[in-house]
Design an enzyme around this catalytic site. Structure first.
Site, PDB file in Angstrom:
ATOM      1  CG  HIS A  84     -11.117  91.239   3.354  1.00 36.26           C
ATOM      2  ND1 HIS A  84     -11.575  89.949   3.235  1.00 36.26           N
ATOM      3  CD2 HIS A  84     -10.755  91.384   4.663  1.00 36.26           C
ATOM      4  CE1 HIS A  84     -11.496  89.348   4.400  1.00 36.26           C
ATOM      5  NE2 HIS A  84     -10.998  90.200   5.292  1.00 36.26           N
ATOM      6  CD  GLU A  85      -9.395  95.028   6.320  1.00 33.08           C
ATOM      7  OE1 GLU A  85     -10.097  95.362   7.287  1.00 33.08           O
ATOM      8  OE2 GLU A  85      -8.690  94.010   6.313  1.00 33.08           O
ATOM      9  CG  HIS A 106     -13.837  93.156   8.029  1.00 36.63           C
ATOM     10  ND1 HIS A 106     -14.489  91.970   8.284  1.00 36.63           N
ATOM     11  CD2 HIS A 106     -12.582  92.816   7.598  1.00 36.63           C
ATOM     12  CE1 HIS A 106     -13.683  90.955   8.026  1.00 36.63           C
ATOM     13  NE2 HIS A 106     -12.521  91.435   7.608  1.00 36.63           N
TER      14      HIS A 106
END
Length: 362
Positions: free
Chosen positions: A22-23, A26
Site C-alpha cells: 500500500h505504501e 503512494h
C-alpha cells in the site's frame, strides 16, 4: 502452541506485506509526479537504522516490524515549495488513491495465482446443499444435491439473481427446472413470506460449478472479475443487513485477531485437504482469504473516514470542486480525532473477535 506461533507469524507477514505494498503505491505515485519523498520506512518508528538513500529518499528500517510508511516532503505544510500539500488537487488525489490501487492489484495477483491452480469455475446452475424441514422447498419435492438450472424459464447461474427472484415472489408459484442425478425434472415451488415479507424457499444454496483448466494470463481476467464482485458485494452489505438478507454475524468487521482466526482455520483445512488428497491446489483456502484481505484492506482505506486515505480524499475533492482549501490546521485536527476514533473502534473489534471468535464456513 506451535500452531499459534505459526498463525502469528503468518499474520504479521501477510499484513506487513499488504501495508508495505500500500505504501509502495503512494511512493511510486509521488516520485512519478515529481513530489520528493523524504523517507520510506520498513516497519514503524522508532528508527533502527538507515539502509540506503536513493533519489533523495532515505530508506529506513524501524523497530516495529510491521508494514511501512511513506513521508513525502511537506506532508503537513502547504507552504513548503514542492511538497505534497503544495501540489494541485489532482496530483494529491493520485498519490492518495495509488495505495488502494496497489492493494487491489495485489488481490488480482493472488486470485490469478489461485485460479491458475484450481481452474476457472464454470457455473452451470445453483446447487441445493440443504433442504429445511417443513419448508416450501420440501413441500415442492426439492432434495439436497439437486441443481436448479432455470426458474420460470430464466437460466440461473448467479446467486444474487436467484435470491432476488425468490425474495420478490412470496406466495407466487415458481417453475423450477432442476437436474437430479443427470435427469432433468420440473417442479413447482411457492416461496413463503418471512417476517419482512420476503419470499423464502427454505434451502441452503451454493454454486454448481465445474473447474476448467486455464493459464495464468487467462486467470487474470477471472481474478479482476472476482475483485469487482467483492467490491460490489461489500457496497451492498449495509442494504442487505437492513433488509434482513444477511445476519449481523455475516456482516461483522474483523481486526487482526479475527483475521488471524480465519487464517488459522484456512491453513488447517488446506493441510487436511492436502493430506487426504482432496486438493491439488497449493493452500487454496488460504490464498483465497489472502486475496480477500487485500481487497478488503484497499476498500477500507477508501472509506471517507478521517485519518484514512478516503478521509483525506474528501478534503482534496472539496478543494477541487469548490476551489477553496480548508484550513490545514482544521484538517490536521479532524484526522487526529479520526485516528483516535479508529483506535477505539479497533479495540472494540478486537474484544469482539476474542469474545465471539470467527468460524469460517469451509
Amino acid at each position: 502452541m506451535i500452531s499459534f506461533l505459526i498463525t502469528i507469524l503468518q499474520l504479521v507477514i501477510i499484513l506487513g506485506i499488504m501495508i508495505f505494498i500500500h505504501e509502495l503505491g503512494h511512493y511510486l505515485a509521488a516520485i512519478s509526479l515529481g513530489i520528493p519523498v523524504e523517507e520510506f520506512g520498513f516497519g514503524y518508528p522508532p528508527k533502527m537504522l538507515t539502509l540506503f538513500k536513493w533519489r533523495g529518499t532515505e530508506f529506513t528500517l524501524n523497530w516495529i516490524p510491521f508494514g511501512g510508511f511513506v513521508r513525502p516532503r511537506g506532508e503537513d505544510d502547504p507552504e513548503i515549495e514542492g511538497g505534497i500539500e503544495s501540489q494541485k488537487p489532482w496530483k494529491r488525489l493520485i498519490v492518495l488513491i495509488a495505495g488502494v490501487v496497489m492493494n487491489l492489484l495485489m488481490g488480482v495477483l493472488v486470485f490469478a495465482i489461485l485460479f491458475s491452480q484450481t481452474g476457472a469455475m464454470e457455473v452451470r446452475g445453483i446447487l441445493v446443499s440443504e433442504v429445511f424441514e417443513q419448508s416450501a422447498a420440501m413441500q415442492a419435492g426439492l432434495l439436497p444435491e439437486d441443481v436448479i438450472l432455470k426458474v420460470n424459464d430464466e437460466p440461473m447461474v448467479d446467486m444474487d439473481r436467484i435470491i432476488s427472484v425468490i425474495d420478490n415472489s412470496p406466495n407466487q408459484d415458481l417453475l423450477l427446472e432442476i437436474e437430479r442425478e443427470e435427469e432433468i425434472l420440473t417442479l413447482t415451488a411457492t416461496p413463503r413470506p418471512d417476517e419482512n415479507g420476503f419470499g423464502k424457499l427454505g434451502v441452503a444454496i451454493a454454486y454448481a460449478a465445474t473447474p476448467v483448466p486455464i493459464s495464468f494470463f487467462e486467470a487474470v481476467g477471472y481474478s479482476v472479475r472476482t475483485v469487482g464482485e467483492m467490491i460490489q458485494l461489500t457496497l451492498r452489505v449495509p442494504a442487505m443487513l437492513i433488509a434482513g438478507q444477511i445476519s449481523p454475524q455475516e456482516a461483522r468487521v474483523s481486526g487482526p485477531i479475527g483475521i488471524g482466526q480465519m487464517l488459522e482455520q484456512a491453513r488447517e483445512v488446506d493441510i487436511a485437504a492436502a493430506q487426504s488428497g482432496q486438493s491439488n491446489a497449493f493452500f487454496a483456502n488460504t490464498l483465497w482469504l489472502v486475496g480477500a484481505i487485500a481487497v478488503g484492506l484497499g476498500f477500507a482505506n477508501l472509506l471517507p473516514l478521517p485519518a484514512l486515505d478516503g478521509g483525506r480524499i474528501v478534503f482534496v475533492l472539496f478543494e477541487w470542486i469548490f476551489g477553496k482549501r480548508l484550513s490545514p490546521r482544521l484538517e490536521s485536527l479532524v484526522h487526529g480525532a479520526g485516528f483516535i476514533l479508529i483506535i477505539a473502534l479497533s479495540v472494540l473489534v478486537a474484544v469482539n473477535d476474542i469474545v465471539n471468535p470467527i468460524n469460517m464456513p469451509f
